[in-house]
Design a protein around this motif. Structure first.
Motif, PDB file in Angstrom:
ATOM      1  N   PRO A  12       0.812  -1.222   0.000  1.00  0.00           N
ATOM      2  CA  PRO A  12       0.000   0.000   0.000  1.00  0.00           C
ATOM      3  C   PRO A  12       0.843   1.269   0.000  1.00  0.00           C
ATOM      4  O   PRO A  12       1.981   1.282   0.470  1.00  0.00           O
ATOM      5  CB  PRO A  12      -0.753  -0.116   1.331  1.00  0.00           C
ATOM      6  N   GLY A  13       0.285   2.328  -0.522  1.00  0.00           N
ATOM      7  CA  GLY A  13       0.989   3.605  -0.482  1.00  0.00           C
ATOM      8  C   GLY A  13       0.179   4.676  -1.178  1.00  0.00           C
ATOM      9  O   GLY A  13      -0.864   4.408  -1.780  1.00  0.00           O
ATOM     10  N   SER A  14       0.703   5.898  -1.096  1.00  0.00           N
ATOM     11  CA  SER A  14       0.061   7.005  -1.796  1.00  0.00           C
ATOM     12  C   SER A  14       0.551   7.072  -3.246  1.00  0.00           C
ATOM     13  O   SER A  14      -0.187   7.483  -4.134  1.00  0.00           O
ATOM     14  CB  SER A  14       0.400   8.331  -1.120  1.00  0.00           C
ATOM     15  N   GLY A  41      -3.718   4.459  -2.286  1.00  0.00           N
ATOM     16  CA  GLY A  41      -4.689   5.028  -1.359  1.00  0.00           C
ATOM     17  C   GLY A  41      -4.456   6.492  -1.085  1.00  0.00           C
ATOM     18  O   GLY A  41      -3.577   7.129  -1.674  1.00  0.00           O
ATOM     19  N   THR A  42      -5.248   7.006  -0.173  1.00  0.00           N
ATOM     20  CA  THR A  42      -5.148   8.417   0.182  1.00  0.00           C
ATOM     21  C   THR A  42      -4.947   8.535   1.686  1.00  0.00           C
ATOM     22  O   THR A  42      -5.744   8.022   2.466  1.00  0.00           O
ATOM     23  CB  THR A  42      -6.429   9.154  -0.257  1.00  0.00           C
ATOM     24  N   ASN A  43      -3.849   9.193   2.033  1.00  0.00           N
ATOM     25  CA  ASN A  43      -3.566   9.466   3.441  1.00  0.00           C
ATOM     26  C   ASN A  43      -4.162  10.839   3.723  1.00  0.00           C
ATOM     27  O   ASN A  43      -3.727  11.840   3.134  1.00  0.00           O
ATOM     28  CB  ASN A  43      -2.041   9.447   3.639  1.00  0.00           C
ATOM     29  N   LYS A  46      -2.106  14.083   4.087  1.00  0.00           N
ATOM     30  CA  LYS A  46      -1.153  14.563   3.069  1.00  0.00           C
ATOM     31  C   LYS A  46      -1.810  15.459   2.027  1.00  0.00           C
ATOM     32  O   LYS A  46      -2.997  15.307   1.725  1.00  0.00           O
ATOM     33  CB  LYS A  46      -0.537  13.355   2.343  1.00  0.00           C
ATOM     34  N   LEU A  74      -7.173   1.789  -3.347  1.00  0.00           N
ATOM     35  CA  LEU A  74      -7.448   1.425  -1.953  1.00  0.00           C
ATOM     36  C   LEU A  74      -8.451   2.414  -1.371  1.00  0.00           C
ATOM     37  O   LEU A  74      -8.183   3.619  -1.321  1.00  0.00           O
ATOM     38  CB  LEU A  74      -6.131   1.468  -1.155  1.00  0.00           C
ATOM     39  N   GLY A  76     -11.124   2.930   2.045  1.00  0.00           N
ATOM     40  CA  GLY A  76     -11.414   2.398   3.380  1.00  0.00           C
ATOM     41  C   GLY A  76     -10.173   1.883   4.076  1.00  0.00           C
ATOM     42  O   GLY A  76      -9.050   2.254   3.753  1.00  0.00           O
ATOM     43  N   LEU A  77     -10.408   0.965   5.004  1.00  0.00           N
ATOM     44  CA  LEU A  77      -9.295   0.452   5.808  1.00  0.00           C
ATOM     45  C   LEU A  77      -8.430  -0.522   5.021  1.00  0.00           C
ATOM     46  O   LEU A  77      -8.943  -1.385   4.306  1.00  0.00           O
ATOM     47  CB  LEU A  77      -9.848  -0.299   7.011  1.00  0.00           C
ATOM     48  N   LEU A  78      -7.132  -0.415   5.216  1.00  0.00           N
ATOM     49  CA  LEU A  78      -6.199  -1.304   4.531  1.00  0.00           C
ATOM     50  C   LEU A  78      -6.475  -2.775   4.876  1.00  0.00           C
ATOM     51  O   LEU A  78      -6.470  -3.642   3.994  1.00  0.00           O
ATOM     52  CB  LEU A  78      -4.765  -0.920   4.912  1.00  0.00           C
ATOM     53  N   LYS A  92       5.914  -3.249   3.070  1.00  0.00           N
ATOM     54  CA  LYS A  92       6.285  -1.833   3.065  1.00  0.00           C
ATOM     55  C   LYS A  92       7.800  -1.712   2.929  1.00  0.00           C
ATOM     56  O   LYS A  92       8.544  -2.590   3.367  1.00  0.00           O
ATOM     57  CB  LYS A  92       5.858  -1.150   4.386  1.00  0.00           C
ATOM     58  N   GLN A 106       1.977   0.986  12.811  1.00  0.00           N
ATOM     59  CA  GLN A 106       0.947   0.577  11.831  1.00  0.00           C
ATOM     60  C   GLN A 106       0.713  -0.928  11.905  1.00  0.00           C
ATOM     61  O   GLN A 106      -0.414  -1.398  11.869  1.00  0.00           O
ATOM     62  CB  GLN A 106       1.408   0.912  10.405  1.00  0.00           C
ATOM     63  N   LEU A 109      -1.281  -1.912  14.939  1.00  0.00           N
ATOM     64  CA  LEU A 109      -2.684  -1.532  14.766  1.00  0.00           C
ATOM     65  C   LEU A 109      -3.369  -2.475  13.766  1.00  0.00           C
ATOM     66  O   LEU A 109      -4.429  -3.043  14.055  1.00  0.00           O
ATOM     67  CB  LEU A 109      -2.734  -0.081  14.274  1.00  0.00           C
ATOM     68  N   ASN A 110      -2.748  -2.643  12.609  1.00  0.00           N
ATOM     69  CA  ASN A 110      -3.357  -3.474  11.562  1.00  0.00           C
ATOM     70  C   ASN A 110      -3.550  -4.916  12.033  1.00  0.00           C
ATOM     71  O   ASN A 110      -4.598  -5.517  11.805  1.00  0.00           O
ATOM     72  CB  ASN A 110      -2.495  -3.455  10.295  1.00  0.00           C
TER      73      ASN A 110
END
Ligand code: PNS
Length: 165
Positions: A12-14, A41-43, A46, A74, A76-78, A92, A106, A109-110
């Motif tokens: 995942p990433g921006s 995805g979108t952080n 940022k 992406l 919602g939640l990863l 990552k 991360q 949490l994930n």
């Protein structure tokens, strides 16, 4: 190999924009796992240079040579995204110590939200410390960043900077 044995990883990433540093990590992940899904995805913290469709297009073009890599949006939640795809591994890149602190947090949490694991790949020697954030900052201020990104991405950066002038 039957489908149930396929090990699918999510990267995942921006990707704002995708750099040679990202491409190095994704290429190495593609050698380690059967399938790699690159999740764009979108952080929310940022400021982006490119919108999601632009980032999807540039990322897909940059990775076109990697046959076991797919690029997806992406939302919602990863971890939910991973669950939907049957992926239990998140990959990552790790550039320096501060990345590790962030990625460890991360990961905790994930993995508390869903049974995923995280594989951290150290940045390669050539492109290991590139940051899209710094690259954008340089590009907005007129620097030539062509050595850090594929030609198509560089052209898109130049167009974006010209648009703002
Ligand atoms: O490292 P990046 O480029 O800022 O990562 C961006 C992205 C979109 C991959 C990240 O912000 C993400 O995973 N967003 C989805 C929401 C989520 O699951 N956040 C982490 C746990 S709250």
């Amino acid at each position: 190999m039957s489908n149930s044995n396929v090990v699918r990883a999510v990267c995942p990433g921006s990707f704002d924009p995708i750099t040679y540093g990202h491409i190095d990590i994704i290429s190495r992940a593609a050698r380690l796992f059967d399938e790699v899904i690159v999740a764009v995805g979108t952080n929310t913290t940022k400021n982006y240079m490119f919108d999601v469709p632009e980032r999807l297009r540039l990322t897909t073009a940059a990775l076109a040579d990697l046959s076991n890599v797919r690029v997806m949006k992406l939302g919602g939640l990863l971890v939910q995204f991973c669950e939907q795809l049957g992926a239990r591994v998140i990959v990552k890149g790790l550039r320096f110590g501060t990345d590790f602190d962030y990625e460890l947090q991360q990961h905790h949490l994930n993995s508390s939200l869903s049974p995923t694991d995280t594989v951290l790949l150290p940045g390669g020697r050539a492109w290991g410390t590139i940051s899209s954030t710094m690259l954008r900052e340089c590009a907005w201020n007129g620097a030539d960043v062509s050595e850090f990104v594929p030609p198509e991405v560089h052209a898109a950066i130049l167009a974006k900077v010209a648009e703002k002038m």
